[in-house]
Design a protein around this motif. Structure first.
Motif, short mmCIF file in Angstrom:
data_model
loop_
_atom_site.label_atom_id
_atom_site.label_comp_id
_atom_site.label_asym_id
_atom_site.label_seq_id
_atom_site.Cartn_x
_atom_site.Cartn_y
_atom_site.Cartn_z
N LEU A 17 40.86 -32.17 -25.54
CA LEU A 17 39.73 -32.81 -24.89
C LEU A 17 40.12 -33.25 -23.49
O LEU A 17 41.25 -33.68 -23.25
CB LEU A 17 39.30 -34.03 -25.70
CG LEU A 17 38.85 -33.78 -27.14
CD1 LEU A 17 38.69 -35.10 -27.87
CD2 LEU A 17 37.56 -32.98 -27.16
N GLY A 18 39.18 -33.16 -22.57
CA GLY A 18 39.45 -33.57 -21.21
C GLY A 18 39.18 -35.05 -21.01
O GLY A 18 38.76 -35.76 -21.94
N PRO A 19 39.38 -35.54 -19.80
CA PRO A 19 39.11 -36.95 -19.52
C PRO A 19 37.62 -37.24 -19.65
O PRO A 19 36.79 -36.35 -19.45
CB PRO A 19 39.61 -37.15 -18.11
CG PRO A 19 39.64 -35.78 -17.51
CD PRO A 19 39.91 -34.84 -18.63
N PRO A 20 37.24 -38.47 -19.96
CA PRO A 20 35.83 -38.80 -20.07
C PRO A 20 35.13 -38.68 -18.72
O PRO A 20 35.74 -38.90 -17.68
CB PRO A 20 35.85 -40.26 -20.56
CG PRO A 20 37.19 -40.79 -20.18
CD PRO A 20 38.12 -39.62 -20.22
N SER B 104 43.05 -49.64 -23.35
CA SER B 104 43.01 -49.65 -21.89
C SER B 104 44.13 -48.82 -21.26
O SER B 104 44.31 -48.83 -20.04
CB SER B 104 43.11 -51.09 -21.37
OG SER B 104 44.29 -51.71 -21.83
N GLU B 105 44.89 -48.08 -22.08
CA GLU B 105 45.97 -47.25 -21.57
C GLU B 105 45.50 -45.81 -21.44
O GLU B 105 44.84 -45.28 -22.33
CB GLU B 105 47.18 -47.33 -22.50
CG GLU B 105 47.78 -48.72 -22.61
CD GLU B 105 48.84 -48.83 -23.70
OE1 GLU B 105 49.22 -47.79 -24.27
OE2 GLU B 105 49.26 -49.96 -24.00
N THR B 106 45.85 -45.16 -20.34
CA THR B 106 45.42 -43.78 -20.09
C THR B 106 46.62 -42.92 -19.73
O THR B 106 47.66 -43.42 -19.31
CB THR B 106 44.39 -43.71 -18.95
OG1 THR B 106 44.93 -44.33 -17.79
CG2 THR B 106 43.10 -44.42 -19.34
N ASP B 107 46.44 -41.60 -19.91
CA ASP B 107 47.50 -40.67 -19.53
C ASP B 107 47.32 -40.25 -18.07
O ASP B 107 46.46 -40.78 -17.35
CB ASP B 107 47.53 -39.46 -20.48
CG ASP B 107 46.27 -38.60 -20.41
OD1 ASP B 107 45.47 -38.75 -19.45
OD2 ASP B 107 46.08 -37.75 -21.30
N ASP B 108 48.10 -39.29 -17.62
CA ASP B 108 48.08 -38.88 -16.22
C ASP B 108 46.75 -38.26 -15.81
O ASP B 108 46.44 -38.20 -14.62
CB ASP B 108 49.22 -37.88 -15.94
CG ASP B 108 50.59 -38.52 -16.06
OD1 ASP B 108 50.67 -39.76 -15.96
OD2 ASP B 108 51.58 -37.78 -16.26
N GLU B 109 45.96 -37.79 -16.79
CA GLU B 109 44.67 -37.18 -16.48
C GLU B 109 43.51 -38.15 -16.68
O GLU B 109 42.35 -37.75 -16.60
CB GLU B 109 44.47 -35.92 -17.33
CG GLU B 109 45.47 -34.82 -17.02
CD GLU B 109 45.16 -33.54 -17.79
OE1 GLU B 109 43.97 -33.24 -17.98
OE2 GLU B 109 46.11 -32.86 -18.19
N GLY B 110 43.82 -39.41 -16.97
CA GLY B 110 42.77 -40.41 -17.13
C GLY B 110 42.18 -40.48 -18.52
O GLY B 110 41.17 -41.16 -18.73
N ARG B 111 42.80 -39.81 -19.49
CA ARG B 111 42.31 -39.86 -20.87
C ARG B 111 42.94 -41.04 -21.60
O ARG B 111 44.09 -41.39 -21.33
CB ARG B 111 42.68 -38.58 -21.62
CG ARG B 111 42.01 -37.33 -21.12
CD ARG B 111 42.51 -36.10 -21.81
NE ARG B 111 43.92 -35.85 -21.49
CZ ARG B 111 44.52 -34.66 -21.56
NH1 ARG B 111 43.82 -33.60 -21.95
NH2 ARG B 111 45.79 -34.51 -21.25
#
Length: 202
Positions: A197-200, A102-109
């Motif tokens: 890879l980009g955010p989902p 459930s943890e994401t980076d600044d780009e939502g990945r």
């Protein structure tokens, strides 16, 4: 490029770890390629049971391990085989890593996105493939990329017998596979660094 090796032996330092001995084949190969490698023997740390990245109680060492995970593009989980499965220490590490879902980076990945992982297994009994599947399955769920043949193992086979450092049978194969594992991990890590890879999709 940074790598973290989490040794999930049941033996506390400075006791000799067969699992660490085989993991060093991968470590040495990565270091030859200029990778900065950090090793953690999880049983030496006070890692609380749980499924959170936050400390469960004062002195819980997991947040420090979590920070090292996020600093590394490559992760290696090394585990002995006990009763045909991963060690209890490996299971605890994976349970704490569950919070990363459930943890994401600044780009939502997912934070494990664009990171690679592999497995090292030892044991004087059979079950290495089962241990590899158990650990890589969990790491894939969390979001790590598992390159092809990103594992090496040594085991005695059915029944009790000598440990990795007490026998020479199969060492050449385990070392060769370990070097290939390191090359595969590094190759895919470099590819993801070059084209992440980009955010989902939302």
């Amino acid at each position: 490029m940074k790598a973290l090796v989490v040794n999930c032996t049941l033996k506390k330092s400075p006791e000799t770890s067969n699992t660490e001995a085989l993991a060093h084949v991968v470590v040495d190969e990565l270091r030859m390629e200029g990778v900065e490698v950090d090793l953690v023997r999880a049983v030496d740390l006070d890692i609380a049971p749980g499924v959170t990245s936050e400390p469960v109680y004062e002195g819980d060492a997991w947040p420090g391990v979590h920070e090292r995970l996020l600093e590394s593009e490559i992760l290696v989980i090394a585990s002995p085989t006990w009763l045909g499965g991963p060690s209890s220490v490996a299971q605890r590490v994976l349970e704490r890593m569950d919070a990363m879902l459930s943890e994401t980076d600044d780009e939502g990945r997912p934070v494990a996105c664009n990171r690679v992982a592999g497995v090292v297994v030892t044991g004087n009994e059979d079950g290495a493939h089962h241990v590899i599947n158990e650990i890589t399955g969990g790491l894939e769920d969390i979001g790590y990329t598992i390159p092809g043949q990103a594992w090496t193992y040594w085991n005695q086979g059915p029944g009790p017998g000598p440990s990795f450092l007490d026998a020479e049978r199969g060492h050449d194969w385990s070392r060769s596979t370990g070097r290939a594992m390191a090359a595969n991990l590094l190759g895919v890590a470099r590819a993801l660094a070059a084209r992440p890879l980009g955010p989902p999709p939302q």
